[in-house]
Design a protein around this motif. Structure first.
Motif, PDB file in Angstrom:
ATOM      1  N   PHE A  57       0.824  -1.213   0.000  1.00 10.05           N
ATOM      2  CA  PHE A  57       0.000   0.000   0.000  1.00 10.05           C
ATOM      3  C   PHE A  57       0.855   1.257   0.000  1.00 10.05           C
ATOM      4  CE2 PHE A  57      -2.146   3.357   2.466  1.00 10.05           C
ATOM      5  CZ  PHE A  57      -3.292   3.530   1.714  1.00 10.05           C
ATOM      6  N   CYS A  58       1.914   1.261   0.782  1.00 12.59           N
ATOM      7  CA  CYS A  58       2.769   2.442   0.917  1.00 12.59           C
ATOM      8  C   CYS A  58       4.224   2.015   0.791  1.00 12.59           C
ATOM      9  CB  CYS A  58       2.519   3.141   2.257  1.00 12.59           C
ATOM     10  SG  CYS A  58       3.547   4.606   2.524  1.00 12.59           S
ATOM     11  N   GLN A  59       4.965   2.678  -0.091  1.00  9.78           N
ATOM     12  CA  GLN A  59       6.357   2.330  -0.342  1.00  9.78           C
ATOM     13  C   GLN A  59       7.240   3.582  -0.279  1.00  9.78           C
ATOM     14  OE1 GLN A  59       7.939  -0.575  -1.071  1.00  9.78           O
ATOM     15  NE2 GLN A  59       6.148  -1.918  -1.041  1.00  9.78           N
ATOM     16  N   LYS A  60       8.449   3.371   0.189  1.00 10.68           N
ATOM     17  CA  LYS A  60       9.457   4.428   0.145  1.00 10.68           C
ATOM     18  C   LYS A  60      10.179   4.348  -1.193  1.00 10.68           C
ATOM     19  CE  LYS A  60      13.527   4.027   2.011  1.00 10.68           C
ATOM     20  NZ  LYS A  60      14.752   3.967   2.842  1.00 10.68           N
ATOM     21  N   ILE A  61      10.281   5.485  -1.892  1.00  6.67           N
ATOM     22  CA  ILE A  61      11.011   5.527  -3.162  1.00  6.67           C
ATOM     23  C   ILE A  61      12.065   6.622  -3.049  1.00  6.67           C
ATOM     24  CG2 ILE A  61      10.883   5.711  -5.667  1.00  6.67           C
ATOM     25  CD1 ILE A  61       7.962   4.985  -5.556  1.00  6.67           C
ATOM     26  N   THR A  62      13.268   6.239  -2.662  1.00  4.70           N
ATOM     27  CA  THR A  62      14.382   7.178  -2.538  1.00  4.70           C
ATOM     28  C   THR A  62      15.610   6.529  -3.159  1.00  4.70           C
ATOM     29  OG1 THR A  62      15.212   6.394  -0.403  1.00  4.70           O
ATOM     30  CG2 THR A  62      13.430   8.006  -0.344  1.00  4.70           C
ATOM     31  N   TYR A  63      16.708   7.274  -3.187  1.00  6.58           N
ATOM     32  CA  TYR A  63      17.951   6.732  -3.741  1.00  6.58           C
ATOM     33  C   TYR A  63      18.487   5.587  -2.881  1.00  6.58           C
ATOM     34  CZ  TYR A  63      17.868  10.894  -6.615  1.00  6.58           C
ATOM     35  OH  TYR A  63      17.496  11.861  -7.498  1.00  6.58           O
ATOM     36  N   LYS A  64      18.059   5.531  -1.598  1.00 11.64           N
ATOM     37  CA  LYS A  64      18.564   4.498  -0.691  1.00 11.64           C
ATOM     38  C   LYS A  64      17.622   3.314  -0.594  1.00 11.64           C
ATOM     39  CE  LYS A  64      21.265   7.736   2.079  1.00 11.64           C
ATOM     40  NZ  LYS A  64      21.537   8.283   3.430  1.00 11.64           N
ATOM     41  N   THR A  65      16.647   3.243  -1.517  1.00 12.14           N
ATOM     42  CA  THR A  65      15.725   2.115  -1.523  1.00 12.14           C
ATOM     43  C   THR A  65      16.495   0.818  -1.762  1.00 12.14           C
ATOM     44  OG1 THR A  65      13.957   3.513  -2.362  1.00 12.14           O
ATOM     45  CG2 THR A  65      13.674   1.153  -2.627  1.00 12.14           C
ATOM     46  N   THR A  66      16.211  -0.194  -0.961  1.00  8.50           N
ATOM     47  CA  THR A  66      16.826  -1.509  -1.158  1.00  8.50           C
ATOM     48  C   THR A  66      15.778  -2.463  -1.719  1.00  8.50           C
ATOM     49  OG1 THR A  66      16.333  -2.085   1.142  1.00  8.50           O
ATOM     50  CG2 THR A  66      18.510  -1.188   0.690  1.00  8.50           C
ATOM     51  N   GLY A  67      16.211  -3.624  -2.168  1.00 10.49           N
ATOM     52  CA  GLY A  67      15.268  -4.573  -2.771  1.00 10.49           C
ATOM     53  C   GLY A  67      15.037  -4.182  -4.211  1.00 10.49           C
ATOM     54  N   LYS A  68      13.808  -3.809  -4.540  1.00  7.00           N
ATOM     55  CA  LYS A  68      13.510  -3.374  -5.900  1.00  7.00           C
ATOM     56  C   LYS A  68      14.242  -2.065  -6.205  1.00  7.00           C
ATOM     57  CE  LYS A  68       8.900  -5.397  -6.445  1.00  7.00           C
ATOM     58  NZ  LYS A  68       7.467  -5.117  -6.672  1.00  7.00           N
ATOM     59  N   LYS A  69      14.617  -1.917  -7.462  1.00 10.69           N
ATOM     60  CA  LYS A  69      15.261  -0.677  -7.868  1.00 10.69           C
ATOM     61  C   LYS A  69      14.249   0.464  -7.808  1.00 10.69           C
ATOM     62  CE  LYS A  69      18.707  -2.676 -10.968  1.00 10.69           C
ATOM     63  NZ  LYS A  69      19.216  -2.732 -12.361  1.00 10.69           N
ATOM     64  N   PRO A  70      14.725   1.697  -7.518  1.00  8.90           N
ATOM     65  CA  PRO A  70      13.799   2.833  -7.476  1.00  8.90           C
ATOM     66  C   PRO A  70      12.977   2.966  -8.755  1.00  8.90           C
ATOM     67  CG  PRO A  70      15.945   3.486  -6.619  1.00  8.90           C
ATOM     68  CD  PRO A  70      16.104   2.092  -7.153  1.00  8.90           C
ATOM     69  N   GLU A  71      13.602   2.680  -9.919  1.00  7.33           N
ATOM     70  CA  GLU A  71      12.869   2.804 -11.191  1.00  7.33           C
ATOM     71  C   GLU A  71      11.702   1.817 -11.251  1.00  7.33           C
ATOM     72  OE1 GLU A  71      16.100   2.545 -10.917  1.00  7.33           O
ATOM     73  OE2 GLU A  71      17.006   4.312 -11.866  1.00  7.33           O
ATOM     74  N   GLU A  72      11.913   0.606 -10.702  1.00  8.64           N
ATOM     75  CA  GLU A  72      10.833  -0.390 -10.696  1.00  8.64           C
ATOM     76  C   GLU A  72       9.673   0.075  -9.821  1.00  8.64           C
ATOM     77  OE1 GLU A  72      11.956  -4.625 -10.231  1.00  8.64           O
ATOM     78  OE2 GLU A  72      14.021  -3.874 -10.215  1.00  8.64           O
ATOM     79  N   LEU A  73      10.010   0.554  -8.617  1.00 11.84           N
ATOM     80  CA  LEU A  73       8.968   1.041  -7.710  1.00 11.84           C
ATOM     81  C   LEU A  73       8.230   2.222  -8.328  1.00 11.84           C
ATOM     82  CD1 LEU A  73      10.861   0.870  -4.293  1.00 11.84           C
ATOM     83  CD2 LEU A  73       8.880  -0.505  -4.973  1.00 11.84           C
TER      84      LEU A  73
ATOM     85  N   GLU B 136       5.791   1.033 -10.903  1.00 10.04           N
ATOM     86  CA  GLU B 136       4.597   0.468 -10.275  1.00 10.04           C
ATOM     87  C   GLU B 136       3.690   1.581  -9.755  1.00 10.04           C
ATOM     88  OE1 GLU B 136       5.894  -2.200  -7.244  1.00 10.04           O
ATOM     89  OE2 GLU B 136       6.710  -3.687  -8.645  1.00 10.04           O
ATOM     90  N   PHE B 137       4.286   2.582  -9.135  1.00  5.14           N
ATOM     91  CA  PHE B 137       3.509   3.715  -8.613  1.00  5.14           C
ATOM     92  C   PHE B 137       2.760   4.402  -9.754  1.00  5.14           C
ATOM     93  CE2 PHE B 137       3.660   8.198  -6.742  1.00  5.14           C
ATOM     94  CZ  PHE B 137       2.553   7.995  -5.938  1.00  5.14           C
ATOM     95  N   ARG B 138       3.396   4.475 -10.904  1.00  5.26           N
ATOM     96  CA  ARG B 138       2.810   5.161 -12.051  1.00  5.26           C
ATOM     97  C   ARG B 138       1.724   4.331 -12.730  1.00  5.26           C
ATOM     98  NH1 ARG B 138       7.378   5.678 -14.910  1.00  5.26           N
ATOM     99  NH2 ARG B 138       7.920   7.755 -14.129  1.00  5.26           N
ATOM    100  N   ASN B 139       1.922   3.001 -12.827  1.00  3.66           N
ATOM    101  CA  ASN B 139       1.086   2.184 -13.713  1.00  3.66           C
ATOM    102  C   ASN B 139       0.236   1.117 -13.023  1.00  3.66           C
ATOM    103  OD1 ASN B 139       2.128   3.407 -16.156  1.00  3.66           O
ATOM    104  ND2 ASN B 139       4.019   2.279 -15.795  1.00  3.66           N
ATOM    105  N   SER B 140       0.481   0.839 -11.733  1.00  5.25           N
ATOM    106  CA  SER B 140      -0.237  -0.247 -11.054  1.00  5.25           C
ATOM    107  C   SER B 140      -1.121   0.300  -9.935  1.00  5.25           C
ATOM    108  CB  SER B 140       0.760  -1.256 -10.465  1.00  5.25           C
ATOM    109  OG  SER B 140       1.607  -1.762 -11.476  1.00  5.25           O
ATOM    110  N   TYR B 141      -1.995  -0.554  -9.428  1.00  5.68           N
ATOM    111  CA  TYR B 141      -2.887  -0.128  -8.347  1.00  5.68           C
ATOM    112  C   TYR B 141      -2.078   0.213  -7.097  1.00  5.68           C
ATOM    113  CZ  TYR B 141      -6.528  -0.200  -4.805  1.00  5.68           C
ATOM    114  OH  TYR B 141      -7.354   0.152  -3.773  1.00  5.68           O
ATOM    115  N   ASN B 142      -1.159  -0.657  -6.720  1.00  3.53           N
ATOM    116  CA  ASN B 142      -0.278  -0.386  -5.581  1.00  3.53           C
ATOM    117  C   ASN B 142       1.126  -0.050  -6.086  1.00  3.53           C
ATOM    118  OD1 ASN B 142      -1.835  -0.613  -3.216  1.00  3.53           O
ATOM    119  ND2 ASN B 142      -1.889  -2.852  -3.399  1.00  3.53           N
ATOM    120  N   PRO B 143       1.840   0.779  -5.340  1.00  4.93           N
ATOM    121  CA  PRO B 143       1.457   1.441  -4.087  1.00  4.93           C
ATOM    122  C   PRO B 143       0.487   2.598  -4.324  1.00  4.93           C
ATOM    123  CG  PRO B 143       3.653   2.138  -4.751  1.00  4.93           C
ATOM    124  CD  PRO B 143       3.242   1.080  -5.722  1.00  4.93           C
ATOM    125  N   ARG B 144      -0.410   2.802  -3.326  1.00  5.39           N
ATOM    126  CA  ARG B 144      -1.306   3.970  -3.376  1.00  5.39           C
ATOM    127  C   ARG B 144      -0.569   5.228  -2.928  1.00  5.39           C
ATOM    128  NH1 ARG B 144      -4.286   3.118  -6.818  1.00  5.39           N
ATOM    129  NH2 ARG B 144      -5.462   4.980  -6.227  1.00  5.39           N
TER     130      ARG B 144
END
Length: 922
Positions: free
Chosen positions: A485-501, A504-512
């Motif tokens: 539901f809620c994701q942090k998207i910063t340069y220090k994001t771990t796991g998924k790359k910031p571009e991937e997150l 998803e934020f742009r094109n998918s239902y989640n994250p809201r």
């Protein structure tokens, strides 16, 4: 050496760097190489300081002058020499097509093959190959720019048509810089693809440089070029022309468009073989450079000569890249085209005031290109006033390690009073974050988006990475939702790359809801965004406008429903202001003054990005010396291990020695083989200092060393206040801000009434005709009085903004940029039925009316006379009047001064000056 000898030595050095062989006339051998520069060549009408041969034929001349000599007046002499070649000597054409004037420090160039040859300053000389290419062209670039075919407006919005048309007119007029201001979401990049295509296809541009200051923006731009379809051929851009997104340090000779970050380009110009791609991940605007005020030094690189590009497009040019990187832009002999949604006064100044398109957010909203916004204010007690955490014996409060997030319980030494500015930096009050989020959630479907059931796509701006994590956790708890539901998207994001997150934020239902610090603050396109929640303040006006722009993008109903099922249309977006960001005064540009509060992490970021500057070196040395006193033996060993065995003390010594003038002087003597008695020149010392500083900073290019230093430094803790509970002061739409603006304007009106007999400017404005006898000094006195009595800094800006908020229907145009706009403000305050119009706009309208009257009476002005009249009009627009002595100042002295204007207008000049003063500024 005499100044003349010094200039010749510098010119010789530059010519050799650019591939020319230097020869004396007595020993000349024009077949010794492609390009030969012959010193003191006898001509029919004098001696050319240098006669240039390419491929055995004369092609141009260089006139050398001592350092400090003005070059504009030397053009006549150079032109004379281009026509003085002795009979029978081989040449490409007569007069010789190319002429340079140079002091060895400043060089200017005239291409005699241009339709109207005009000198321009260049970084250094062109290579022989370039002059040969130019002389063989059927038509020069500047001639082609005058013969562009009509614009095909297919797939272009009216604002884009206007921008391209005006830009091409500016280029045809040979104006070296042009600024396109287009609101966020109005298609700046598509506009750029369109005019780049035309410049290559029809103007025969050799190559275009497209500069960005962050790598993900380079990727977006490259995608836009790949998707662009020509309305003239129906081919994609990349099917007709090579477009290179620079990932290495070699420019493909076949490329027609080169997309790169300015950081990478600077690295290539410096000749660095390896480039740390981490430098490209953050915008220079976001990381900032509070330590540097001067442009970074650039030296000639023969692999990338000044003629490499014909045009430079600077994306998001409102950012302060040209404060630091100006010489990178000016290195190339190229037109510079700026793109921005939010130009500052400095931006406009850099582009010589040549704004070819001014498409504001307001116009974009009216045209349906952008959506407008509303402000919903959340005010809490601690957010505004801070709190005091009382020390009680035996009471343990949590302390959190900023690096590991590990908590420990400890007593306070004393009462801890913290301000709003310390929140989420030194002290964390989770109650404050929770109250803001809870209020946002409770009011979301009743006040903010009434009737909706799905949380709109929301972007939250946090102060730092740790603050972002606190916000993410509390949002999930308060909304009762999971991780997606809620994701942090910063340069220090771990796991998924910031571009991937971000995708998803742009094109998918989640994250809201996405929480960011800077990464999505500028330049990133997320069309479904409907809500911006500010939990950090911003002091830069242009940066704030960029952040607001994230929500202004339009989106089709179908695309919006795909990610937000219960949304019918995106009619507007809402700014939820939890920190007063919409109410606080902002500076016009990001401050670049030296600040002792600059973090060590930011200083190391600047070093990692390749910056070399005395302020950075000395500040870094001071910070590390301070850190050294706090190190444990184990921590000192960690740093030495990360630095390849060099201890911190050794690193600090290297930094300080690189700034030591005595050490650098000795190095200069050794490098340039000077005796102990000889003093190195200033240029030699500068060169050595740059080399020494770069060498001292090189260990810090190692990310492991930087991470180790930051890890040790950041082991300081935050106090967590679990005791003080925050209270809601107010939540509602922005009536309070408007009320505050009305209150300030009422005080301003009262001030005018009370001082109408005391301040001369107000006296004159109360009288009619308006501004009779009013001068610029009166306006300055009035501004000072307003600032002193009402505490309003830069009153022309602040008061204009207040009128825009309170009386938007009466404000016509974007004013408040010039001090004289204060006159328009006072006049509107005295006579409210009259609209508030920028002085420059009023002057322009009256000037056009005056010109029309002159034409109607049979008076026709020559192009040069019109150029002078335009300059006089511009001077009146900023200074309210003009006198004959003004013709000895810039820009008139560069146009020939008082003598030239008298030649053009004769005895009519005093009459014209009086008439324009009365008509334009009355």
């Amino acid at each position: 050496m005499t100044p003349e000898q010094k200039a010749r030595k510098n010119i010789d050095r530059q010519l050799e760097q650019c591939g020319w062989l230097i020869q004396d006339f007595a020993e000349m051998n024009i077949s010794a190489g492609l390009g030969v520069a012959v010193r003191e060549f006898p001509l029919k009408n004098g001696f050319a300081d240098y006669l240039l041969y390419v491929n055995g034929k004369a092609i141009g001349v260089i006139e050398a002058k001592p350092e400090g000599h003005t070059l504009v007046g030397v053009e006549t002499q150079s032109a004379k020499y281009t026509d003085g070649l002795p009979e029978g000597l081989p040449n490409y054409r007569l007069p010789l097509p190319f002429a340079y004037e140079s002091t060895g420090i400043v060089t200017q160039f005239t291409n005699g093959l241009d339709p109207e040859p005009r000198s321009r300053e260049v970084f250094t000389f062109h290579r022989p190959e370039e002059l040969l290419r130019l002389v063989r062209l059927d038509s020069q670039l500047r001639a082609n720019l005058r013969k562009m075919p009509p614009l095909n407006t297919t797939r272009l919005w009216p604002a884009q048509v206007e921008a391209i048309t005006n830009l091409e007119k500016s280029l045809a007029d040979n104006r070296p810089r042009a600024l396109i201001q287009m609101a966020t979401g109005s298609g700046k990049t598509y506009t750029a693809c369109s005019f780049c295509y035309r410049l290559i296809k029809f103007a025969k541009a050799k190559r275009i440089l497209f500069l960005v200051d962050r790598n993900n923006l380079g990727k977006q731009t490259f995608t836009e070029f790949q998707q662009y379809i020509s309305p003239y051929t129906n081919y994609k851009f990349t099917e007709e022309f090579n477009v290179q997104h620079l990932r290495g340090n070699i420019i493909d000779p076949a490329s027609k468009v080169v997309i790169t970050t300015i950081q990478r380009l600077y690295s290539i110009l410096k000749g660095e073989e390896e480039f740390d791609e981490e430098r490209e991940e953050q915008s220079m605007f976001e990381t900032g450079s509070p330590l540097i005020k001067e442009p970074l030094p650039v030296v000639y690189n023969p692999k990338i000569p000044i003629e490499t590009f014909d045009f430079i497009v600077v994306d998001e040019c409102h950012r302060s890249i040209y404060n630091l990187w100006r010489q990178v832009l000016e290195y190339f002999d190229a037109f510079i085209i700026g793109l921005t949604a939010t130009p500052t006064a400095q931006t406009v100044g850099f582009f010589n005031g040549n704004v070819v398109q001014n498409y504001s957010h307001e116009r974009a909203v009216a045209d349906g290109v952008n959506v407008g916004y509303e402000v919903y204010r959340i005010r809490t007690q601690i957010t505004e006033k801070g709190a005091t955490l009382v020390h009680e014996p035996g009471r343990f409060v949590p302390h959190r390690d900023r690096r590991t997030h590990k908590k420990r319980l400890a007593e306070l030494d004393d009462d801890l009073t913290y301000t709003a500015n310390q929140l989420d930096r030194d002290v964390v009050n989770l109650s404050q974050i929770r109250l803001v989020i809870r209020t946002f959630k409770d009011r979301l479907f009743t006040d903010i988006f009434p009737g909706r059931t799905e949380v709109p796509k929301t972007l939250v701006f946090a102060k730092n990475d740790l603050h972002a994590e606190d916000i993410v956790r509390i949002i999930r708890e308060e909304f009762g939702k999971g991780n997606d539901f809620c994701q942090k998207i910063t340069y220090k994001t771990t796991g998924k790359k910031p571009e991937e997150l971000l995708n998803e934020f742009r094109n998918s239902y989640n994250p809201r809801i996405a929480v960011t610090v800077d990464m999505i603050a500028t330049g990133t396109d997320v069309k479904p965004l409907e809500c911006l929640l500010f939990m950090r303040n911003v002091n830069s006006a242009s940066y704030f406008e960029q952040m607001k722009g994230r929500g202004s993008r339009v989106i089709s109903p179908d695309d919006l429903k795909r990610v937000t099922p219960d949304a019918k249309y995106k009619t507007h977006f809402v700014i939820v202001d939890a920190v007063g960001v919409c109410e606080n005064d902002k500076t016009l540009s990001k401050p670049l003054d030296r600040k002792p509060s600059v973090s060590l992490e930011k200083i190391l970021q600047l070093v990692a990005q390749g910056m070399v500057h005395p302020d950075i070196v000395s500040t870094l040395a001071a910070r590390l010396a301070r850190l050294q006193r706090e190190l444990t033996p184990k921590e000192a060993e960690e740093i030495a291990a990360a630095a390849g065995g060099k201890g911190l003390n050794s690193l600090i010594s290297g930094l300080l020695e690189s700034l030591d003038p005595d050490i650098n002087a000795q190095k200069a003597r050794e490098k340039f083989r000077l005796s102990e008695e000889q003093e190195p020149t200033e240029e030699q010392l500068d060169e050595i200092e740059q080399e020494s500083m770069a060498e001292a900073l090189r260990p810090f290019h190692n990310p492991k060393l930087r991470e180790t230093i930051i890890k040790i430094k950041s082991s300081l803790e935050q106090v967590i206040d679990e005791i003080t509970q925050d209270e809601l002061v107010e939540a509602g739409f922005d009536a309070a801000a408007k009320e505050k603006a009305r209150s300030v304007l009422e005080n301003f009106h009262r001030f005018l009434e009370e001082n109408k007999d005391e301040i001369e400017a107000i006296q004159l404005l109360y009288s009619r005709p308006y501004r009779a006898g009013l001068r610029y000094r009166h306006v300055k006195e009035l501004a000072t009085a307003i600032e002193r009595n009402l505490g309003i800094r830069r009153p022309e800006q602040q008061l204009w903004r207040l009128y825009e908020a309170v009386e938007p229907e009466k404000v016509k145009g974007k004013g408040g940029k010039a001090l004289v706009d204060l006159i328009a403000i006072v006049r509107h305050a005295l006579y409210p039925d009259q609209p508030l119009i920028p002085i420059a706009q009023t002057v322009e309208e009256r000037y056009q009316q005056w010109l029309a009257e002159q034409e109607a009476s049979g008076i026709v002005f020559t192009p040069e006379q019109r150029k002078w009249l335009d300059a006089i009009k511009d001077h009146i627009a900023t200074s309210l009047s003009i006198d004959q002595e003004d013709f000895e100042e810039v820009p008139f002295n560069q146009m020939g001064g008082l003598g030239r204007v008298y030649q053009l207008f004769g005895d009519r000049l005093p009459e014209i000056i009086q008439e324009l003063n009365e008509r334009l500024a009355a």
